[in-house]
Design an enzyme around this catalytic site. Structure first.
Site, PDB file in Angstrom:
ATOM      1  N   ASP A  10       0.841  -1.202   0.000  1.00  0.00           N
ATOM      2  CA  ASP A  10       0.000   0.000   0.000  1.00  0.00           C
ATOM      3  C   ASP A  10       0.872   1.247   0.000  1.00  0.00           C
ATOM      4  OD1 ASP A  10      -2.465  -1.334  -0.107  1.00  0.00           O
ATOM      5  OD2 ASP A  10      -2.376  -1.757   2.030  1.00  0.00           O
ATOM      6  N   LYS A  32       0.694  -7.898  -2.922  1.00  0.00           N
ATOM      7  CA  LYS A  32      -0.570  -7.385  -3.463  1.00  0.00           C
ATOM      8  C   LYS A  32      -0.350  -5.971  -3.978  1.00  0.00           C
ATOM      9  CE  LYS A  32      -4.216  -5.830  -0.904  1.00  0.00           C
ATOM     10  NZ  LYS A  32      -4.880  -4.641  -1.447  1.00  0.00           N
ATOM     11  N   ASP A  59      -4.877  -6.439  -7.304  1.00  0.00           N
ATOM     12  CA  ASP A  59      -6.160  -6.211  -6.626  1.00  0.00           C
ATOM     13  C   ASP A  59      -6.846  -4.982  -7.228  1.00  0.00           C
ATOM     14  OD1 ASP A  59      -8.194  -6.146  -4.694  1.00  0.00           O
ATOM     15  OD2 ASP A  59      -6.929  -5.150  -3.204  1.00  0.00           O
ATOM     16  N   LEU A  60      -7.446  -5.148  -8.420  1.00  0.00           N
ATOM     17  CA  LEU A  60      -8.070  -4.003  -9.101  1.00  0.00           C
ATOM     18  C   LEU A  60      -9.593  -4.042  -9.036  1.00  0.00           C
ATOM     19  CD1 LEU A  60      -5.788  -3.626 -12.269  1.00  0.00           C
ATOM     20  CD2 LEU A  60      -5.620  -2.458 -10.066  1.00  0.00           C
ATOM     21  N   LYS A  61     -10.164  -5.138  -8.569  1.00  0.00           N
ATOM     22  CA  LYS A  61     -11.624  -5.235  -8.340  1.00  0.00           C
ATOM     23  C   LYS A  61     -12.431  -4.715  -9.525  1.00  0.00           C
ATOM     24  CE  LYS A  61     -11.242  -4.649  -3.281  1.00  0.00           C
ATOM     25  NZ  LYS A  61      -9.857  -4.182  -3.099  1.00  0.00           N
ATOM     26  N   LEU A  62     -12.309  -5.365 -10.676  1.00  0.00           N
ATOM     27  CA  LEU A  62     -13.021  -4.898 -11.859  1.00  0.00           C
ATOM     28  C   LEU A  62     -14.536  -5.041 -11.694  1.00  0.00           C
ATOM     29  CD1 LEU A  62     -10.080  -5.295 -12.948  1.00  0.00           C
ATOM     30  CD2 LEU A  62     -11.127  -5.794 -15.159  1.00  0.00           C
ATOM     31  N   ASP A  64     -17.730  -3.832 -14.417  1.00  0.00           N
ATOM     32  CA  ASP A  64     -18.233  -3.068 -15.566  1.00  0.00           C
ATOM     33  C   ASP A  64     -19.105  -4.007 -16.389  1.00  0.00           C
ATOM     34  OD1 ASP A  64     -18.496  -1.173 -17.729  1.00  0.00           O
ATOM     35  OD2 ASP A  64     -16.576  -0.303 -17.144  1.00  0.00           O
ATOM     36  N   ILE A  65     -19.517  -3.609 -17.574  1.00  0.00           N
ATOM     37  CA  ILE A  65     -20.323  -4.521 -18.388  1.00  0.00           C
ATOM     38  C   ILE A  65     -19.444  -5.705 -18.809  1.00  0.00           C
ATOM     39  CG2 ILE A  65     -21.921  -2.738 -19.196  1.00  0.00           C
ATOM     40  CD1 ILE A  65     -20.374  -2.750 -21.878  1.00  0.00           C
ATOM     41  N   PRO A  66     -20.063  -6.869 -19.035  1.00  0.00           N
ATOM     42  CA  PRO A  66     -19.262  -8.069 -19.312  1.00  0.00           C
ATOM     43  C   PRO A  66     -18.239  -7.884 -20.427  1.00  0.00           C
ATOM     44  CG  PRO A  66     -21.528  -8.705 -18.903  1.00  0.00           C
ATOM     45  CD  PRO A  66     -21.510  -7.195 -18.915  1.00  0.00           C
ATOM     46  N   THR A 114     -15.695  -5.106   3.119  1.00  0.00           N
ATOM     47  CA  THR A 114     -15.879  -5.096   4.579  1.00  0.00           C
ATOM     48  C   THR A 114     -16.216  -3.691   5.079  1.00  0.00           C
ATOM     49  OG1 THR A 114     -13.487  -5.030   4.727  1.00  0.00           O
ATOM     50  CG2 THR A 114     -14.524  -7.122   5.226  1.00  0.00           C
ATOM     51  N   ARG A 176      -4.052  -9.044  12.157  1.00  0.00           N
ATOM     52  CA  ARG A 176      -3.209  -8.371  13.149  1.00  0.00           C
ATOM     53  C   ARG A 176      -2.636  -9.408  14.102  1.00  0.00           C
ATOM     54  NH1 ARG A 176      -3.982  -5.249   9.902  1.00  0.00           N
ATOM     55  NH2 ARG A 176      -4.416  -3.031   9.979  1.00  0.00           N
ATOM     56  N   GLN A 185      -8.709  -1.131  11.243  1.00  0.00           N
ATOM     57  CA  GLN A 185      -9.511  -2.330  10.991  1.00  0.00           C
ATOM     58  C   GLN A 185     -10.415  -2.582  12.198  1.00  0.00           C
ATOM     59  OE1 GLN A 185      -9.729  -3.903   8.201  1.00  0.00           O
ATOM     60  NE2 GLN A 185      -7.769  -4.024   7.133  1.00  0.00           N
ATOM     61  N   ARG A 206      -0.085  -3.385   7.289  1.00  0.00           N
ATOM     62  CA  ARG A 206       0.606  -2.638   8.335  1.00  0.00           C
ATOM     63  C   ARG A 206       1.150  -3.468   9.483  1.00  0.00           C
ATOM     64  NH1 ARG A 206      -4.266   1.362   8.619  1.00  0.00           N
ATOM     65  NH2 ARG A 206      -5.163  -0.600   7.902  1.00  0.00           N
TER      66      ARG A 206
HETATM   67  O1  C5P Z   1      -2.635  -2.722   6.585  1.00  0.00           O
HETATM   68  P1  C5P Z   1      -3.711  -3.758   6.512  1.00  0.00           P
HETATM   69  O2  C5P Z   1      -3.246  -5.154   6.893  1.00  0.00           O
HETATM   70  O3  C5P Z   1      -4.980  -3.351   7.204  1.00  0.00           O
HETATM   71  O4  C5P Z   1      -4.029  -3.827   4.935  1.00  0.00           O
HETATM   72  C1  C5P Z   1      -4.948  -4.719   4.443  1.00  0.00           C
HETATM   73  C2  C5P Z   1      -4.987  -4.651   2.959  1.00  0.00           C
HETATM   74  O5  C5P Z   1      -6.117  -5.401   2.537  1.00  0.00           O
HETATM   75  C3  C5P Z   1      -5.163  -3.255   2.380  1.00  0.00           C
HETATM   76  O6  C5P Z   1      -4.537  -3.245   1.089  1.00  0.00           O
HETATM   77  C4  C5P Z   1      -6.658  -3.131   2.242  1.00  0.00           C
HETATM   78  O7  C5P Z   1      -7.054  -2.258   1.224  1.00  0.00           O
HETATM   79  C5  C5P Z   1      -7.040  -4.553   1.877  1.00  0.00           C
HETATM   80  N1  C5P Z   1      -8.418  -4.924   2.154  1.00  0.00           N
HETATM   81  C6  C5P Z   1      -8.990  -4.854   3.416  1.00  0.00           C
HETATM   82  N2  C5P Z   1     -10.282  -5.235   3.602  1.00  0.00           N
HETATM   83  C7  C5P Z   1     -10.987  -5.688   2.554  1.00  0.00           C
HETATM   84  C8  C5P Z   1     -10.423  -5.774   1.287  1.00  0.00           C
HETATM   85  C9  C5P Z   1      -9.117  -5.374   1.122  1.00  0.00           C
HETATM   86  O8  C5P Z   1      -8.336  -4.466   4.378  1.00  0.00           O
HETATM   87  N3  C5P Z   1     -12.216  -6.105   2.746  1.00  0.00           N
END
Ligand code: C5P
Length: 229
Positions: A10, A32, A59-62, A64-66, A114, A176, A185, A206
């Site tokens: 990140d 990632k 991790d681009l989470k597309l 859009d239309i198919p 989430t 964590r 989080q 992190r």
């Molecule tokens: O620093 P941390 O461990 O919280 O980072 C988690 C990574 O996972 C980040 O890139 C965050 O955008 C991603 N992520 C998330 N929760 C999601 C989907 C992705 O924390 N539901």
């Protein structure tokens, strides 16, 4: 199953990504790359990371239309990434198109972010069912569309595996250490607990990158999650 720890890059620039990774030279973690880094540096950052020996989850989470998703996935497939993803809320036809475009590589779907609470989902998105039912239904739809798994909370992993099988992947962030800070989080799980809950892969940012000793923190996550010690 091949459990893997994925390190979230990140950061804003390729330079920052490589300086973050410098101490991990010997480990070559699965990394990632999300929208921030990809939009800043373009596809070249993926090539550079892979050339340096780091497998990439893009991790681009597309969504859009198919047809558009299929064509975009064709472009992404040429990068040879280890894994990428789409939003399941794009529907079955969109996920099938994504599979068609991406080919045989590992392709997973985000069920509900989430950051979307049940209240927001019901009041803003007008999806009236309970959140766990929606996660279950979207995961099943992803499997029907030929996808390999979902991004979900570790707490949702047991349900997903129970319904859709052990080999359907659950890729889970929100990780964590028991004795570390939780940052922003809300619901967190330790690497050991994620293993117990049958997560296939954990995404950790992190808790490793902001640790006093990031390499030791990464090694601890690998020990707890991949090796179960
Ligand atoms: O620093 P941390 O461990 O919280 O980072 C988690 C990574 O996972 C980040 O890139 C965050 O955008 C991603 N992520 C998330 N929760 C999601 C989907 C992705 O924390 N539901």
């Amino acid at each position: 199953m091949n459990r893997r720890v994925i390190l979230a890059l990140d950061v804003k620039t390729g330079e920052e990504a490589f300086s973050l990774l410098a101490p991990f030279e010997a480990h070559k973690p699965f990394v990632k790359v999300g929208m921030e880094l990809f939009y800043a540096e373009g596809p070249d950052i993926v090539r550079r990371l892979q050339d340096a020996g780091y497998p990439v989850f893009l991790d681009l989470k597309l969504h859009d239309i198919p047809h558009t998703v299929e064509q975009a996935m064709r472009r992404l497939s040429t990068l040879g990434v280890a894994m990428t993803n789409v939003h399941a809320s794009g529907g079955k036809a969109m996920m099938q198109a994504a599979r068609e475009g991406f080919g045989d590589g590992t392709l997973i779907a985000v069920t509900q972010l989430t950051s979307t609470s049940e209240e927001v989902m019901q009041k803003e998105l007008l999806i009236e069912r309970p959140l766990p039912d929606v996660v279950d239904a979207y995961a099943a739809l992803a499997q029907e569309a030929g996808l390999d798994g979902v991004v979900c909370s570790p707490l949702e992993s047991p349900r997903v595996h129970e319904k859709l099988g052990d080999s359907f992947l659950t890729v889970t962030p929100g990780i964590r250490f028991a004795d570390g800070p939780t940052h922003d989080q809300k619901r967190v799980t330790t690497p050991a607990k994620a293993r117990e809950l049958q997560s296939s892969m954990i995404v950790i940012g992190r808790a490793v990158t902001a640790a006093d000793d990031p390499v030791s923190a990464y090694e601890r996550a690998v020990r707890e999650f991949e090796e179960g010690v």
